[in-house]
Design an enzyme around this catalytic site. Structure first.
Site, PDB file in Angstrom:
ATOM      1  N   ASN A  48       0.844  -1.200   0.000  1.00  0.00           N
ATOM      2  CA  ASN A  48       0.000   0.000   0.000  1.00  0.00           C
ATOM      3  C   ASN A  48       0.875   1.245   0.000  1.00  0.00           C
ATOM      4  OD1 ASN A  48       0.657  -0.827   2.650  1.00  0.00           O
ATOM      5  ND2 ASN A  48      -1.108   0.175   3.552  1.00  0.00           N
ATOM      6  N   ASN A  51      -0.856   8.641   0.853  1.00  0.00           N
ATOM      7  CA  ASN A  51      -0.603   9.985   0.352  1.00  0.00           C
ATOM      8  C   ASN A  51      -1.114  10.990   1.374  1.00  0.00           C
ATOM      9  OD1 ASN A  51      -1.233  12.508  -1.364  1.00  0.00           O
ATOM     10  ND2 ASN A  51      -0.125  11.194  -2.773  1.00  0.00           N
ATOM     11  N   TYR A  54      -5.251  12.041   1.686  1.00  0.00           N
ATOM     12  CA  TYR A  54      -5.602  10.651   2.015  1.00  0.00           C
ATOM     13  C   TYR A  54      -6.311   9.852   0.922  1.00  0.00           C
ATOM     14  CZ  TYR A  54      -4.531  11.909   6.913  1.00  0.00           C
ATOM     15  OH  TYR A  54      -3.938  12.320   8.068  1.00  0.00           O
ATOM     16  N   GLU A  61      -3.581  -4.354  -2.946  1.00  0.00           N
ATOM     17  CA  GLU A  61      -4.215  -5.177  -3.989  1.00  0.00           C
ATOM     18  C   GLU A  61      -4.309  -4.409  -5.301  1.00  0.00           C
ATOM     19  OE1 GLU A  61      -5.219  -4.599  -0.915  1.00  0.00           O
ATOM     20  OE2 GLU A  61      -6.574  -6.144  -0.155  1.00  0.00           O
TER      21      GLU A  61
END
Ligand code: THU
Length: 146
Positions: A48, A51, A54, A61
Site C-alpha cells: 500500500n 498519500n 488521504y 491489492e
C-alpha cells in the site's frame, strides 16, 4: 487454523511478506502486502502507498492488479494479502471489486497475518452476487484471456 492451511501458498505468502516491508504508510502505520499469481504462473506484488491527500492512497491489492495488467496478464489464479495485527483483515470492498474484474470461479483469495494464512475465500464468498464484466456483455480479453 489447521496445520495444513499454514502450508498453503508458501511462495505467494513469502512474496506478499517481502513487499509488505516496502509499504509507504506514514499515516496509518498499517503495512499491507499483496501478491498475485496469475493462471499462467507469474507473480506480481505491491504494497500500500499512502498519500498526504488521504483519498489518493492506493491499496496493496490495487497496486498488484495494476502491475499484473501492465505485465500483460488478466486472470488471477490466487491472491494473498498480508496485513498486520491480531484481527483477521480481508480486502476492502473496493479491492474486492477490483479483484472481481480479473477473477473466475477458480480464483482463490487468501487473507494472511504475521502468523501466516488465516482464511481462504473464493471470489463468490468474498463478494457474493457480484457485478462484473459479464453484466455489461464483456468477456475477459487480452494476452492471457484463456
Ligand atoms: N489497505 C490495503 O492496502 N488493502 C486493503 O484491502 C485494506 C486497506 C491499506 C489502505 C491504507 O493504506 C491502510 O491499509 C489502512 O487502511
Amino acid at each position: 487454523m489447521a496445520d495444513d492451511e499454514r502450508s498453503i501458498e508458501p511462495e505467494l505468502l513469502a512474496a506478499a511478506i517481502e513487499v509488505q516491508a516496502n509499504a509507504h504508510v506514514p499515516y496509518s502505520q498499517f503495512h499491507v502486502g499483496a501478491a498475485i499469481r496469475t493462471r499462467t504462473g507469474r507473480i506480481f506484488t505491491s504494497c500500500n502507498v499512502e498519500n498526504a491527500a488521504y483519498p489518493q492512497s492506493v491499496c496493496a491489492e490495487a497496486g498488484a492488479i495494476s502491475a499484473m495488467v501492465s505485465g500483460g496478464e488478466r486472470l488471477i489464479d490466487a491472491i494473498v494479502t498480508v496485513c498486520e495485527g491480531d484481527a483477521l483483515a480481508t480486502s476492502c470492498g473496493g479491492c474486492r471489486q477490483k479483484i472481481r474484474e480479473f477473477a473466475d470461479e477458480h480464483t482463490m483469495i487468501y487473507a494472511a497475518g504475521p502468523d501466516g494464512i488465516r482464511k481462504a475465500y473464493t471470489m463468490a464468498e468474498l463478494l457474493p452476487d457480484s457485478f462484473g464484466p459479464d453484466n455489461l456483455g464483456v468477456g475477459r480479453s487480452g494476452p492471457s484471456s484463456s
